[in-house]
Design a protein around this motif. Sequence first.
Motif, PDB file in Angstrom:
ATOM      1  N   LEU A 104       0.825  -1.205   0.000  1.00  5.56           N
ATOM      2  CA  LEU A 104       0.000   0.000   0.000  1.00  5.56           C
ATOM      3  C   LEU A 104       0.862   1.258   0.000  1.00  5.56           C
ATOM      4  N   VAL A 105       1.959   1.248   0.751  1.00 11.57           N
ATOM      5  CA  VAL A 105       2.841   2.407   0.822  1.00 11.57           C
ATOM      6  C   VAL A 105       3.464   2.700  -0.531  1.00 11.57           C
ATOM      7  N   LEU A 106       3.869   1.656  -1.235  1.00 18.83           N
ATOM      8  CA  LEU A 106       4.472   1.835  -2.555  1.00 18.83           C
ATOM      9  C   LEU A 106       3.509   2.521  -3.514  1.00 18.83           C
ATOM     10  N   LEU A 107       2.213   2.304  -3.325  1.00 15.84           N
ATOM     11  CA  LEU A 107       1.210   2.918  -4.180  1.00 15.84           C
ATOM     12  C   LEU A 107       0.891   4.353  -3.781  1.00 15.84           C
ATOM     13  N   LEU A 108       0.968   4.652  -2.482  1.00 17.89           N
ATOM     14  CA  LEU A 108       0.471   5.923  -1.976  1.00 17.89           C
ATOM     15  C   LEU A 108       1.522   7.025  -1.896  1.00 17.89           C
ATOM     16  N   VAL A 109       2.791   6.673  -1.685  1.00 19.75           N
ATOM     17  CA  VAL A 109       3.819   7.675  -1.430  1.00 19.75           C
ATOM     18  C   VAL A 109       4.862   7.661  -2.544  1.00 19.75           C
ATOM     19  N   GLN A 110       4.947   8.743  -3.282  1.00 20.74           N
ATOM     20  CA  GLN A 110       5.907   8.836  -4.369  1.00 20.74           C
ATOM     21  C   GLN A 110       7.327   8.907  -3.823  1.00 20.74           C
ATOM     22  N   GLY A 111       8.183   8.058  -4.323  1.00 15.95           N
ATOM     23  CA  GLY A 111       9.587   8.085  -3.939  1.00 15.95           C
ATOM     24  C   GLY A 111       9.935   7.221  -2.750  1.00 15.95           C
ATOM     25  N   ILE A 112       8.969   6.469  -2.213  1.00 17.09           N
ATOM     26  CA  ILE A 112       9.249   5.655  -1.033  1.00 17.09           C
ATOM     27  C   ILE A 112      10.315   4.605  -1.317  1.00 17.09           C
ATOM     28  N   GLU A 113      10.391   4.150  -2.585  1.00 17.11           N
ATOM     29  CA  GLU A 113      11.386   3.131  -2.924  1.00 17.11           C
ATOM     30  C   GLU A 113      12.809   3.693  -2.888  1.00 17.11           C
ATOM     31  N   ARG A 114      12.944   5.037  -2.968  1.00 15.94           N
ATOM     32  CA  ARG A 114      14.277   5.651  -2.897  1.00 15.94           C
ATOM     33  C   ARG A 114      14.711   5.945  -1.465  1.00 15.94           C
ATOM     34  N   PHE A 115      13.764   6.007  -0.571  1.00 14.73           N
ATOM     35  CA  PHE A 115      14.071   6.408   0.801  1.00 14.73           C
ATOM     36  C   PHE A 115      14.976   5.374   1.475  1.00 14.73           C
ATOM     37  N   LYS A 116      16.096   5.836   2.034  1.00 20.22           N
ATOM     38  CA  LYS A 116      17.099   4.942   2.606  1.00 20.22           C
ATOM     39  C   LYS A 116      16.901   4.685   4.098  1.00 20.22           C
ATOM     40  N   GLY A 117      16.016   5.446   4.703  1.00 20.61           N
ATOM     41  CA  GLY A 117      15.778   5.258   6.128  1.00 20.61           C
ATOM     42  C   GLY A 117      14.808   4.120   6.395  1.00 20.61           C
ATOM     43  N   GLN A 118      14.376   4.027   7.632  1.00 26.08           N
ATOM     44  CA  GLN A 118      13.433   2.989   8.049  1.00 26.08           C
ATOM     45  C   GLN A 118      12.014   3.538   7.983  1.00 26.08           C
ATOM     46  N   TYR A 119      11.068   2.690   7.588  1.00 29.19           N
ATOM     47  CA  TYR A 119       9.668   3.111   7.626  1.00 29.19           C
ATOM     48  C   TYR A 119       8.788   1.910   7.960  1.00 29.19           C
ATOM     49  N   PHE A 120       7.692   2.186   8.664  1.00 29.72           N
ATOM     50  CA  PHE A 120       6.784   1.126   9.086  1.00 29.72           C
ATOM     51  C   PHE A 120       5.446   1.725   9.491  1.00 29.72           C
ATOM     52  N   HIS A 121       4.438   0.868   9.669  1.00 32.92           N
ATOM     53  CA  HIS A 121       3.105   1.299  10.094  1.00 32.92           C
ATOM     54  C   HIS A 121       3.082   1.494  11.602  1.00 32.92           C
TER      55      HIS A 121
END
Length: 434
Positions: free
Chosen positions: A54-71
């Motif tokens: 879902l995140v890959l669809l909703l947030v542009q550029g999330i695949e480039r982000f080098k930090g940590q992300y989670f729900h």
Amino acid sequence: MAKKVAVIGAGASGLISLKCCVDEGLAPTCFERTEDIGGLWKFKVREVFLFLALVLLLVQGIERFKGQYFHSREYKKPEGFDGKHILVIGLGNSAADIAVELSTKAAQVFISTRQGSWVISRISKHGYPLDMVLRTRFRSMLQNVLPRRVRTWMWERQMNQWFNHEYYSLAPQNKYLMKLPAVNDDLPSRILYGAIKVKSRVVELTETSAIFEDGTVEKDIDIIIFATGYTYSFPFLEDSLVKVEDNMVSLYKYMFPPHLEKSTLACIGLIQPQGSIFPTAEMQARWATRVFKGLCTLPSERTMMEDIIKRNKRRIDLFGKSESQLFLTNYINYLDDLATEIGAKPDLLSLLFRDPKLAVKLYFGPCSSYQYRLEGPGKWEGARSAILSQEQRLLKPLKTRAVAPTFNFPVSFLLQILGLIALALVFVFQLQWY
């Protein structure tokens, strides 16, 4: 032989459903996919993969982000976030709680919100809990009968009593909507001294930065926490039974699929009341179990569909079309509606003549679940005493130091007299209204 009932899920709604089944003499069996009770609060790794998609669809550029992300569901404690720059996306209760807690450890916390939100304290007038002051039949009546412009003015004035939301960049875009506010005692103070900064919607992410809708950029972001809510699904049911479309489910009074030949399926807790979920889920379970037992019947499919459409239009008018408000409903109106189905709604007009003290407390005091135990199935002899003493019982554990009481008997007595007069006028007005 007792009818067998399958209760799917051992969260708060599942547990109260089990209890109501037992109360009605049914034979419930609970199915829980985890090893413990708790429902929403029990996180499992297998649920992360759907979130990532879902995140890959909703947030542009999330695949480039080098930090940590989670729900936000993965977040448990603030340890390990020391010195980090953290972006929390969302401004509901979870987002506010997480941002406040992390602000004690992190170097900087940012909150990104699409539309803003009202924020209120758990502590209300004279130090009473918010629900005891806000959730009363009198206030609910005002919300039902006052013109929209007056209602909006009163709502905004009430929300800004604690602090001016515009000063803190929190004011919602659509102030005329009666959306649920975020409840947090510490968020304004953390914003005030800079530990938390409120930002607009995230439009793009780079390797280490977040770009916001207003053109501003925050660099060196280490962690992103998505407090963006949940999607609804029923993987254990066929679509022909309960179908989810645009994250919305068409259910009669937020409970029963209208098209089933037999009323043997109900959804408990799939609702967002303007009040506590626990009395709401209990009332739903009380009605559902009596439907299963054959003591209550549902109307025709056509009548149920008309009710669904009517409620949806009313919801959009009051709360808007946001996905976060899809199941939002007036707390007391809804409880009264379900209580009427099982014969547990208190008869205020009758009580006004038989027990005026109780009638005034019911109308102007907090609408607690005791009110629905005064009569009907599940009647409790101690309900009246519990209603009249709930304020004293709330305050008793707080009185750990002797303080000379303030003498206010004449004022209290006057208010009770005025309350009786006002209650009588309200009933007369409502009779004329209908």
